[in-house]
Design an enzyme around this catalytic site. Structure first.
Site, PDB file in Angstrom:
ATOM      1  N   LYS A 193       0.864  -1.186   0.000  1.00 29.62           N
ATOM      2  CA  LYS A 193       0.000   0.000   0.000  1.00 29.62           C
ATOM      3  C   LYS A 193       0.896   1.230   0.000  1.00 29.62           C
ATOM      4  O   LYS A 193       1.688   1.422   0.915  1.00 29.62           O
ATOM      5  CB  LYS A 193      -0.908   0.011   1.236  1.00 29.62           C
ATOM      6  CG  LYS A 193      -1.597   1.369   1.500  1.00 29.62           C
ATOM      7  CD  LYS A 193      -2.509   1.344   2.728  1.00 29.62           C
ATOM      8  CE  LYS A 193      -3.013   2.760   3.080  1.00 29.62           C
ATOM      9  NZ  LYS A 193      -3.889   2.785   4.273  1.00 29.62           N
TER      10      LYS A 193
ATOM     11  N   ASP B 240      -2.384  10.415   3.361  1.00 31.91           N
ATOM     12  CA  ASP B 240      -3.782  10.031   3.579  1.00 31.91           C
ATOM     13  C   ASP B 240      -4.474  11.072   4.443  1.00 31.91           C
ATOM     14  O   ASP B 240      -4.374  11.048   5.665  1.00 31.91           O
ATOM     15  CB  ASP B 240      -3.839   8.648   4.245  1.00 31.91           C
ATOM     16  CG  ASP B 240      -5.272   8.185   4.498  1.00 31.91           C
ATOM     17  OD1 ASP B 240      -6.205   8.797   3.920  1.00 31.91           O
ATOM     18  OD2 ASP B 240      -5.448   7.221   5.268  1.00 31.91           O
TER      19      ASP B 240
ATOM     20  N   LYS C 262      -9.857  13.252   7.908  1.00 29.54           N
ATOM     21  CA  LYS C 262      -9.355  12.935   9.247  1.00 29.54           C
ATOM     22  C   LYS C 262      -9.266  14.206  10.075  1.00 29.54           C
ATOM     23  O   LYS C 262      -9.108  15.290   9.517  1.00 29.54           O
ATOM     24  CB  LYS C 262      -7.939  12.346   9.135  1.00 29.54           C
ATOM     25  CG  LYS C 262      -7.857  10.943   8.571  1.00 29.54           C
ATOM     26  CD  LYS C 262      -6.405  10.463   8.555  1.00 29.54           C
ATOM     27  CE  LYS C 262      -6.276   9.077   7.955  1.00 29.54           C
ATOM     28  NZ  LYS C 262      -6.943   8.022   8.734  1.00 29.54           N
TER      29      LYS C 262
ATOM     30  N   ASP D  43       1.876   6.629   5.320  1.00 25.25           N
ATOM     31  CA  ASP D  43       0.856   5.661   4.906  1.00 25.25           C
ATOM     32  C   ASP D  43       1.276   4.919   3.625  1.00 25.25           C
ATOM     33  O   ASP D  43       0.534   4.097   3.102  1.00 25.25           O
ATOM     34  CB  ASP D  43      -0.487   6.379   4.716  1.00 25.25           C
ATOM     35  CG  ASP D  43      -1.672   5.463   4.949  1.00 25.25           C
ATOM     36  OD1 ASP D  43      -1.494   4.409   5.589  1.00 25.25           O
ATOM     37  OD2 ASP D  43      -2.771   5.803   4.479  1.00 25.25           O
TER      38      ASP D  43
ATOM     39  N   ASP E 223     -11.933   7.303   3.686  1.00 26.89           N
ATOM     40  CA  ASP E 223     -10.722   7.101   4.490  1.00 26.89           C
ATOM     41  C   ASP E 223     -10.332   5.610   4.554  1.00 26.89           C
ATOM     42  O   ASP E 223      -9.243   5.280   4.999  1.00 26.89           O
ATOM     43  CB  ASP E 223     -10.947   7.650   5.899  1.00 26.89           C
ATOM     44  CG  ASP E 223      -9.645   7.846   6.666  1.00 26.89           C
ATOM     45  OD1 ASP E 223      -8.567   7.768   6.041  1.00 26.89           O
ATOM     46  OD2 ASP E 223      -9.712   8.091   7.887  1.00 26.89           O
TER      47      ASP E 223
ATOM     48  N   GLU F 250      -9.216   3.801   2.260  1.00 27.00           N
ATOM     49  CA  GLU F 250      -8.739   3.875   0.869  1.00 27.00           C
ATOM     50  C   GLU F 250      -7.672   2.833   0.551  1.00 27.00           C
ATOM     51  O   GLU F 250      -7.531   2.417  -0.593  1.00 27.00           O
ATOM     52  CB  GLU F 250      -8.176   5.278   0.587  1.00 27.00           C
ATOM     53  CG  GLU F 250      -6.720   5.533   1.018  1.00 27.00           C
ATOM     54  CD  GLU F 250      -6.468   5.406   2.511  1.00 27.00           C
ATOM     55  OE1 GLU F 250      -7.439   5.504   3.283  1.00 27.00           O
ATOM     56  OE2 GLU F 250      -5.308   5.197   2.916  1.00 27.00           O
TER      57      GLU F 250
ATOM     58  N   ARG G  83      -7.464  -0.310   1.166  1.00 26.37           N
ATOM     59  CA  ARG G  83      -8.014  -1.568   0.635  1.00 26.37           C
ATOM     60  C   ARG G  83      -8.471  -1.404  -0.811  1.00 26.37           C
ATOM     61  O   ARG G  83      -8.456  -2.363  -1.579  1.00 26.37           O
ATOM     62  CB  ARG G  83      -9.146  -2.049   1.565  1.00 26.37           C
ATOM     63  CG  ARG G  83     -10.299  -1.092   1.664  1.00 26.37           C
ATOM     64  CD  ARG G  83     -11.198  -1.354   2.876  1.00 26.37           C
ATOM     65  NE  ARG G  83     -10.602  -0.905   4.132  1.00 26.37           N
ATOM     66  CZ  ARG G  83     -11.158  -1.047   5.325  1.00 26.37           C
ATOM     67  NH1 ARG G  83     -12.332  -1.651   5.436  1.00 26.37           N
ATOM     68  NH2 ARG G  83     -10.560  -0.608   6.415  1.00 26.37           N
TER      69      ARG G  83
HETATM   70  N1  BES Z   1      -3.975   4.810   6.909  1.00 28.04           N
HETATM   71  C1  BES Z   1      -5.090   4.564   7.739  1.00 28.04           C
HETATM   72  C2  BES Z   1      -4.781   3.595   8.876  1.00 28.04           C
HETATM   73  C3  BES Z   1      -3.803   4.109   9.903  1.00 28.04           C
HETATM   74  C4  BES Z   1      -4.249   4.793  11.011  1.00 28.04           C
HETATM   75  C5  BES Z   1      -2.461   3.856   9.758  1.00 28.04           C
HETATM   76  C6  BES Z   1      -3.341   5.232  11.951  1.00 28.04           C
HETATM   77  C7  BES Z   1      -1.558   4.296  10.701  1.00 28.04           C
HETATM   78  C8  BES Z   1      -1.982   4.987  11.803  1.00 28.04           C
HETATM   79  C9  BES Z   1      -6.233   3.974   6.920  1.00 28.04           C
HETATM   80  O1  BES Z   1      -6.303   4.417   5.605  1.00 28.04           O
HETATM   81  C10 BES Z   1      -7.487   4.415   7.576  1.00 28.04           C
HETATM   82  O2  BES Z   1      -7.767   5.564   7.581  1.00 28.04           O
HETATM   83  N2  BES Z   1      -8.224   3.435   8.119  1.00 28.04           N
HETATM   84  C11 BES Z   1      -9.435   3.704   8.794  1.00 28.04           C
HETATM   85  C12 BES Z   1     -10.459   2.720   8.303  1.00 28.04           C
HETATM   86  C13 BES Z   1     -11.864   3.055   8.726  1.00 28.04           C
HETATM   87  C14 BES Z   1     -12.331   4.291   8.013  1.00 28.04           C
HETATM   88  C15 BES Z   1     -12.737   1.878   8.387  1.00 28.04           C
HETATM   89  C16 BES Z   1      -9.181   3.539  10.277  1.00 28.04           C
HETATM   90  O3  BES Z   1      -8.415   2.657  10.672  1.00 28.04           O
HETATM   91  O4  BES Z   1      -9.734   4.323  11.053  1.00 28.04           O
HETATM   92 ZN    ZN Z   2      -4.538   4.996   4.752  1.00 29.27          ZN
HETATM   93 MN    MN Z   3      -7.376   6.215   5.381  1.00 23.02          MN
END
Ligand code: BES
Ligand code: ZN
Ligand code: MN
Length: 494
Positions: free
Chosen positions: A260, A265, A272, A283, A342, A344, A346
């Site tokens: 990824k 992000d 966010k 990210d 967010d 994204e 996946r």
């Molecule tokens: N890049 C983030 C996950 C992340 C969060 C990595 C904190 C490192 C530190 C990912 O893209 C994300 O935003 N995931 C969301 C998914 C949710 C919207 C289902 C998350 O984990 O909150």
């Molecule tokens: Zn992300």
């Molecule tokens: Mn995200």
């Protein structure tokens, strides 16, 4: 820093480090020096109750009867339990002890040539190198005295020839770790999809075949899931493909490693909160590991075919950005309702995983992604999450993680979790319910895995370490390069 290996011959001047085991006895070269120094080293050991325990240190300044500036004793613990990861941690301790010297000699006169401890000496040297990494290119005001100075390190041991030979590959892996750490440390105004891909092109000089697809090519392939993520960005999305064909049979099906690469992000329209958003420059950590691994494999000329694929995008809010509720069509033909922009990572992986299987028919596929905050809630920064559709693969990766001390913890998967991805209007939505977010994310990815042996590593908690680790300053860790290198060396080569 220049690291070399030599036979044991304690220098008369400068700084010398001796490895000491936990039997509390000096090795033969150190004992000889102690005699010349009228026992001042053994007296210092006694008065400081230095027992040679793992990573214990003792500094003796200007020992009488010698012209040495410093003698530093470093505990190796019990030789029987000294493995490569422990040796690297000891190397890190050595580095910390001599970082402000310009040169130092490490005398490992307690290692056994008979037991072929050359590999351990190589990993001690490797630990010195790994710990010496600094990302200081943007610090213009640091005083000279605050900067480390170590330029030359000589490692002496009886098994010097085997140490030197092992160090070639240990050092190649360290090069890979540094490649990854650099990519991850850079801010998002410097590393974005095209500049990431451009950096990877440098690997061509080591024999990696690098290919880059832009948005037009990806549109032709039907990669609507990946492309949707980049819609709000002024930077062009890229698909980076790196091939290392080191096996005897260059046509043998490769291992595919997918990363990824979300270079920043923001969350997109599902924005966010501002606190901590700066962390989202890393990210792209999964992609960073893939690039660093390719670097390591090429530099050590691994006898294996591996293809590394990175989906590189930037997730930004903008008038052109995708909206919550949009439906995109992935390369697989499956449609996805994007309820949360967010989630994204996946979406990016869905298309890259599919492409990897269609084009390369890999026998094993492993993806790495900073995919969910939920994996950090579950494991903190001590383990990465492991998900797999194959028990043997999961066991091999877990074992490699133990050896490399980049540990994995396996999560369950199953129908119950997959159900949460049902959408009213498309084949699936990109988020599950509020619980088990790391598992529903993995279930989403699995919908894009055919009959391929597959594992997914959620590395959100381990890519960056605020406090630093045994082998790294606060910041990027490079977690994953040593782990996958070990997995490949132990299971896929030869
Ligand atoms: N890049 C983030 C996950 C992340 C969060 C990595 C904190 C490192 C530190 C990912 O893209 C994300 O935003 N995931 C969301 C998914 C949710 C919207 C289902 C998350 O984990 O909150
Ligand atoms: Zn992300
Ligand atoms: Mn995200």
């Amino acid at each position: 820093m220049k690291i070399s290996f030599a036979k044991i011959s304690v220098p008369a001047q400068g700084t010398v480090v001796f490895g000491v085991t936990d039997n509390g006895k000096l090795g033969p070269a150190a004992a000889k020096l102690d005699k010349r120094a009228n026992g001042s080293i053994s007296r210092a050991m006694k008065s400081a109750t230095f027992a040679g325990k793992k990573e214990q240190t003792l500094e003796v300044l200007a020992p009488g009867g010698t012209k040495l500036d410093k003698v530093i004793l470093v505990g190796l613990g019990d030789l029987e339990s000294l493995n490569e990861a422990a040796a690297e941690r000891i190397g890190a301790v050595v580095y910390k002890a001599v970082a402000k010297e310009s040169a130092a000699t490490v005398v490992l006169d307690v290692l056994r040539a008979s037991a072929n401890d050359g590999g351990l000496a190589a990993h001690i040297a490797g630990g010195v190198r790994l710990r010496s990494y600094r990302f200081d290119k943007y610090r213009t005001k640091e005083s000279k005295s605050d900067k480390p100075k170590l330029k030359t390190l000589v490692v002496q041991c009886d098994a010097q020839a085997s140490a030197k030979a092992s160090f070639t590959s240990v050092s190649a892996v360290a090069d890979g770790v540094f490649f990854t750490r650099d990519l991850i440390s850079e801010p998002a105004n410097v590393i974005y999809p095209a500049s990431f891909a451009a950096r990877a092109k440098a690997l061509a000089k080591d024999g990696v075949k690098v290919e880059i697809l832009g948005e037009a090519a990806m549109r032709k392939l039907g990669m609507g899931a990946l492309l949707g993520v980049g819609d709000g960005s002024a930077r062009e999305s890229q698909l980076l493909i790196m091939r290392w064909d080191g096996a005897k049979n260059k046509k043998a099906p490769p291992i595919a490693i997918v990363g990824k690469g979300v270079c920043f992000d923001t969350g997109g329209i599902s924005l966010k909160p501002p606190g901590g958003m700066w962390d989202m420059k890393w990210d792209m950590g999964g992609a960073g590991v893939v690039a660093g691994l390719m670097c390591a494999l090429a530099k050590r000329k691994a006898k294996v075919n591996v293809v590394g694929l990175c989906g590189l995008v930037e997730n930004m809010p903008d008038g052109a950005a995708q909206r919550p509720g949009d439906v995109v069509t992935s390369m697989s033909g499956q449609t996805i309702e994007v309820q949360n922009t967010d989630a994204e990572g996946r979406l990016v992986l869905a298309d890259v995983l599919w492409y990897a299987q269609e084009r390369f028919k890999p026998k094993t596929m492993i993806d790495l992604a900073t995919l969910t905050g939920a994996v950090i809630a579950a494991l903190s920064n001590h383990y990465a999450g492991l998900f797999a559709n194959d028990d043997d693969l999961a066991a091999q990766l877990t074992a490699a993680g133990q050896i490399a001390e980049e540990r994995l913890w396996r999560f369950p998967m199953g129908e119950e979790y997959d159900k949460e991805l049902r959408s009213l209007i498309a084949d699936m939505k990109n988020i599950g319910g509020p619980r088990a977010g790391s598992i529903t994310a993995a279930q989403f990815l699995q919908r894009f895995v055919k009959n391929t042996r597959w594992a997914h590593l959620d590395i959100a908690g381990v890519v960056w370490n605020e406090k630093g680790t045994a082998l790294s300053d606060p910041g990027s860790t490079g977690f994953g390069v040593k782990l996958l290198n070990r997995f490949i060396a132990d299971n896929c080569e030869g």
